[in-house]
Design a protein around this motif. Structure first.
Motif, short mmCIF file in Angstrom:
data_model
loop_
_atom_site.label_atom_id
_atom_site.label_comp_id
_atom_site.label_asym_id
_atom_site.label_seq_id
_atom_site.Cartn_x
_atom_site.Cartn_y
_atom_site.Cartn_z
N ASP A 50 0.76 -61.97 -64.14
CA ASP A 50 1.11 -62.39 -65.50
C ASP A 50 1.04 -61.22 -66.47
OD1 ASP A 50 1.92 -64.13 -67.52
OD2 ASP A 50 -0.14 -64.68 -68.05
N GLU A 51 1.72 -60.12 -66.10
CA GLU A 51 1.75 -58.92 -66.94
C GLU A 51 3.20 -58.52 -67.20
OE1 GLU A 51 -2.45 -56.72 -65.87
OE2 GLU A 51 -0.63 -56.03 -64.84
N MET A 52 3.54 -58.36 -68.47
CA MET A 52 4.87 -57.91 -68.88
C MET A 52 4.70 -56.70 -69.79
SD MET A 52 8.26 -58.10 -69.10
CE MET A 52 8.88 -59.74 -68.65
N ALA A 53 5.14 -55.54 -69.32
CA ALA A 53 5.07 -54.32 -70.13
C ALA A 53 6.48 -53.97 -70.59
CB ALA A 53 4.47 -53.18 -69.32
N VAL A 54 6.61 -53.68 -71.87
CA VAL A 54 7.91 -53.35 -72.46
C VAL A 54 7.78 -52.03 -73.20
CG1 VAL A 54 9.75 -54.09 -74.01
CG2 VAL A 54 8.46 -55.80 -72.70
N ALA A 55 8.75 -51.14 -72.98
CA ALA A 55 8.78 -49.86 -73.70
C ALA A 55 10.14 -49.67 -74.33
CB ALA A 55 8.47 -48.71 -72.75
N VAL A 56 10.15 -49.11 -75.52
CA VAL A 56 11.40 -48.80 -76.23
C VAL A 56 11.32 -47.36 -76.69
CG1 VAL A 56 12.89 -49.38 -78.18
CG2 VAL A 56 11.60 -51.19 -77.02
N ARG A 57 12.36 -46.58 -76.38
CA ARG A 57 12.33 -45.17 -76.77
C ARG A 57 12.13 -45.03 -78.28
NH1 ARG A 57 12.67 -40.67 -74.51
NH2 ARG A 57 13.32 -41.61 -72.52
N GLY A 58 11.07 -44.34 -78.65
CA GLY A 58 10.73 -44.15 -80.04
C GLY A 58 10.04 -45.34 -80.68
N GLY A 59 9.83 -46.41 -79.90
CA GLY A 59 9.23 -47.63 -80.44
C GLY A 59 7.93 -48.03 -79.80
N GLY A 60 7.40 -47.19 -78.90
CA GLY A 60 6.12 -47.47 -78.30
C GLY A 60 6.20 -48.34 -77.06
N ALA A 61 5.03 -48.66 -76.53
CA ALA A 61 4.91 -49.45 -75.30
C ALA A 61 3.88 -50.55 -75.53
CB ALA A 61 4.47 -48.56 -74.14
N ARG A 62 4.16 -51.70 -74.95
CA ARG A 62 3.26 -52.85 -75.11
C ARG A 62 3.09 -53.57 -73.78
NH1 ARG A 62 1.93 -54.14 -80.22
NH2 ARG A 62 3.05 -53.04 -81.88
N LEU A 63 1.91 -54.11 -73.59
CA LEU A 63 1.60 -54.94 -72.43
C LEU A 63 1.17 -56.31 -72.93
CD1 LEU A 63 1.10 -55.39 -69.40
CD2 LEU A 63 -1.23 -54.48 -69.75
N ASN A 64 1.96 -57.32 -72.59
CA ASN A 64 1.71 -58.68 -73.08
C ASN A 64 1.53 -58.69 -74.60
OD1 ASN A 64 1.88 -59.55 -70.46
ND2 ASN A 64 -0.31 -59.85 -70.17
N GLY A 65 2.36 -57.87 -75.27
CA GLY A 65 2.38 -57.85 -76.73
C GLY A 65 1.39 -56.91 -77.38
N LYS A 66 0.49 -56.29 -76.60
CA LYS A 66 -0.52 -55.40 -77.17
C LYS A 66 -0.16 -53.94 -76.87
CE LYS A 66 -4.31 -58.74 -76.79
NZ LYS A 66 -5.67 -59.00 -76.24
N GLU A 67 -0.36 -53.09 -77.87
CA GLU A 67 0.01 -51.69 -77.75
C GLU A 67 -0.69 -51.02 -76.57
OE1 GLU A 67 0.33 -47.68 -80.55
OE2 GLU A 67 -1.22 -49.17 -80.96
N LEU A 68 0.07 -50.22 -75.83
CA LEU A 68 -0.48 -49.44 -74.73
C LEU A 68 -0.69 -48.00 -75.17
CD1 LEU A 68 1.63 -50.49 -71.60
CD2 LEU A 68 -0.86 -50.69 -71.82
#
Length: 272
Positions: free
Chosen positions: A131-149
């Motif tokens: 149940d882990e979803m990590a999202v990264a956007v170039r120049g926009g940071g990275a998040r894991l389940n909505g929390k900053e990584l």
């Protein structure tokens, strides 16, 4: 190109996993598991069906885009050339860590990255069982389940923990290069799912990775994730990893630039 579709892509990834992967977790029949190039290179019905699901949903979200997926390239290697074209490219590994998936372990994930003209713009790393979803956007940071990584920095006296290419997938020359990490102050171990190893670096649970192969679906999502969490990456020649290939190998990604420099020096046979 993608900012207004981030949540739509996340939903597409979750739906593909829910429909094609999770129902087959620990439920695979023997005939649903096939060797590709050998006993350590497996594909399952879940890999194929999830890639087909994602290919349909992602290209609908971004008209004019194309998909470079692991299973499609296995069937037709020319598909890989789309990485060098002008169309936006979805890079898909439907089940990263197929061996773990086949064994009924939780350490696998689905990897999706969006690239354009050789640059990764956004990525999604989804481990459904964890149940882990990590999202990264170039120049926009990275998040894991909505929390900053944030990858952070290894302690000055700490032993570096590094995941490396698994010996089962390494040639003798590649193994010899990776032996450069067998020195005091570095604790190297074979990697599991590449996507989850990159996530471990991005969250500061692992100091670095060192890989001797460059297939885009294994690395595109994770490299952006590490970069947007404050980390860095480089090849043994000291150059940034190129998505389109032709890299000097091995390459490394790590929590900070100093660790990348130390690891590439070791991989290149120099004193660190």
């Amino acid at each position: 190109m993608i900012d207004d579709k981030l949540s739509d892509v996340e939903e597409a990834v979750r739906k593909a996993a829910a429909a094609e992967i999770v129902p087959r977790y620990r439920q695979l029949a023997a005939h649903e598991i096939v060797e590709k190039t050998g006993p350590h290179d497996l594909v399952t019905i879940a890999d194929r069906q999830a890639e087909e699901h994602l290919t349909a949903s992602l290209t609908r979200l971004l008209p004019g885009s194309v998909v470079v997926g692991e299973e499609a390239v296995h069937e037709d290697p020319s598909v890989y050339e789309a990485l060098r074209g002008d169309a936006p490219v979805w890079i898909v590994d439907p089940v990263d860590g197929t061996r773990q998936f086949v064994r009924g372990e939780a350490g696998f994930c689905t990897l999706v990255a969006l690239a354009h003209r050789g640059e990764v713009l956004a990525s999604w790393t989804y481990a459904p069982v964890l149940d882990e979803m990590a999202v990264a956007v170039r120049g926009g940071g990275a998040r894991l389940n909505g929390k900053e990584l944030r990858a952070g920095v290894p302690g000055s006296c700490a032993t570096l923990r590094v995941a490396t290419s698994h010996p089962d997938f390494s040639t003798p020359d590649q193994k010899a290069a990776l032996l450069g990490l067998n020195v005091p102050g570095v604790e190297a171990r074979p990697c599991g799912s590449a996507g989850l190893e990159y996530l471990a670096v991005a969250r500061g649970d692992l100091d670095g990775v060192a890989f001797s192969w460059e297939l885009a679906w294994d690395h595109a999502a994770g490299l952006l994730l590490v970069e947007e969490a404050g980390g860095a990456h480089a090849t043994v020649a000291g150059q940034p990893f190129r998505l389109t290939g032709g890299n000097a190998l091995p390459f490394t990604a790590a929590r900070d630039t100093a660790t990348v420099a130390r690891l590439t020096a070791l991989l290149g046979g120099a004193a660190a």
